[in-house]
Scaffold this motif. Sequence first.
Motif, mmCIF file in Angstrom:
data_model
loop_
_atom_site.group_PDB
_atom_site.id
_atom_site.type_symbol
_atom_site.label_atom_id
_atom_site.label_comp_id
_atom_site.label_asym_id
_atom_site.label_seq_id
_atom_site.Cartn_x
_atom_site.Cartn_y
_atom_site.Cartn_z
ATOM 1 N N SER A 76 0.855 -1.187 0.000
ATOM 2 C CA SER A 76 0.000 0.000 0.000
ATOM 3 C C SER A 76 0.890 1.235 0.000
ATOM 4 C CB SER A 76 -0.893 0.015 1.245
ATOM 5 O OG SER A 76 -1.744 -1.112 1.258
ATOM 6 N N VAL A 77 0.508 2.239 -0.774
ATOM 7 C CA VAL A 77 1.330 3.444 -0.914
ATOM 8 C C VAL A 77 0.491 4.682 -0.612
ATOM 9 C CG1 VAL A 77 2.798 4.795 -2.459
ATOM 10 C CG2 VAL A 77 2.724 2.303 -2.682
ATOM 11 N N ARG A 78 1.051 5.567 0.207
ATOM 12 C CA ARG A 78 0.406 6.829 0.563
ATOM 13 C C ARG A 78 1.405 7.968 0.436
ATOM 14 N NH1 ARG A 78 -0.789 5.404 6.535
ATOM 15 N NH2 ARG A 78 1.127 4.223 6.177
ATOM 16 N N VAL A 79 0.893 9.192 0.402
ATOM 17 C CA VAL A 79 1.748 10.378 0.329
ATOM 18 C C VAL A 79 1.312 11.365 1.395
ATOM 19 C CG1 VAL A 79 2.343 12.416 -1.054
ATOM 20 C CG2 VAL A 79 2.302 10.165 -2.122
ATOM 21 N N GLY A 80 2.298 11.929 2.105
ATOM 22 C CA GLY A 80 2.033 12.981 3.079
ATOM 23 C C GLY A 80 2.785 14.238 2.706
ATOM 24 N N ASP A 81 2.272 15.387 3.116
ATOM 25 C CA ASP A 81 2.954 16.641 2.810
ATOM 26 C C ASP A 81 4.093 16.894 3.798
ATOM 27 O OD1 ASP A 81 1.830 17.629 5.156
ATOM 28 O OD2 ASP A 81 0.348 18.884 4.141
ATOM 29 N N ALA A 82 4.724 18.049 3.698
ATOM 30 C CA ALA A 82 5.892 18.346 4.522
ATOM 31 C C ALA A 82 5.565 18.425 6.002
ATOM 32 C CB ALA A 82 6.523 19.664 4.061
ATOM 33 N N ASN A 83 4.280 18.597 6.318
ATOM 34 C CA ASN A 83 3.867 18.666 7.721
ATOM 35 C C ASN A 83 3.361 17.337 8.256
ATOM 36 O OD1 ASN A 83 4.338 21.517 7.941
ATOM 37 N ND2 ASN A 83 2.488 21.823 6.719
#
Length: 231
Positions: A47-54
């Motif tokens: 499973s792949v997710r993306v988070g921002d710099a925060n």
Amino acid sequence: MWLTACGGDSNWGFSNWNWGSDASQPGPAAEEAIGKIHLSGPLGGASVRVGDANGKEISSASRPTDAGGIFHISIPESDSSRFRVIATGGTHQGEPFTDTLALDVENFSIADDVLYANAATTLISKHLDRNPTIGVEKANQQVKNFLRIPATSSAGFDVANPKQTYFSHNVLLSAVSESGASSLSAYLNGVMDEMAAGVPSHAFAKAPTASAKALKMGSFIGFLAHALADD
């Protein structure tokens, strides 16, 4: 573009990431990036997710990685300058993969760049998480130097090349097994402890093959014969 990756337990960064908070909320237009998750072989079904710099989740892949470790994921244009990719679960060489790999990305171009997460880039992000003020580029340079990865090679794309010899996931995974570490992440944390303690380097290079040794010896003998002939 500078890429790093991080993997493992929530004790060194993931606990501060607010996964799932607003990923479903409408946002700026997003384009799909392509990437690959791998160690000595690809991680399929991750499973792949993306988070921002925060640390706020901004996207998740609609499908897990395929058998080749490939995934596609939307990256909002407003967040493309700095984000983190997290890959969890799946299988590696037919065995369940229970650890986590991730990728910190800076100045990413969806049109030109591919996201690669592996153990080498994992170490870069572990270093970055321990030293957040140094920035992605410097973390990349320092860890590559520690791992004896050439400065001109990337820890993602170039390490994924099976013909390179300076970083072997097979060598690394054998070291993990021999160490008795509870997980890949636990072992990599130990490698980071070595770096923090001032150990000059810890390489995971492939051992030279017999044919490579013979070729090197043959080249040396040829050079010596030529030199003696000149005398």
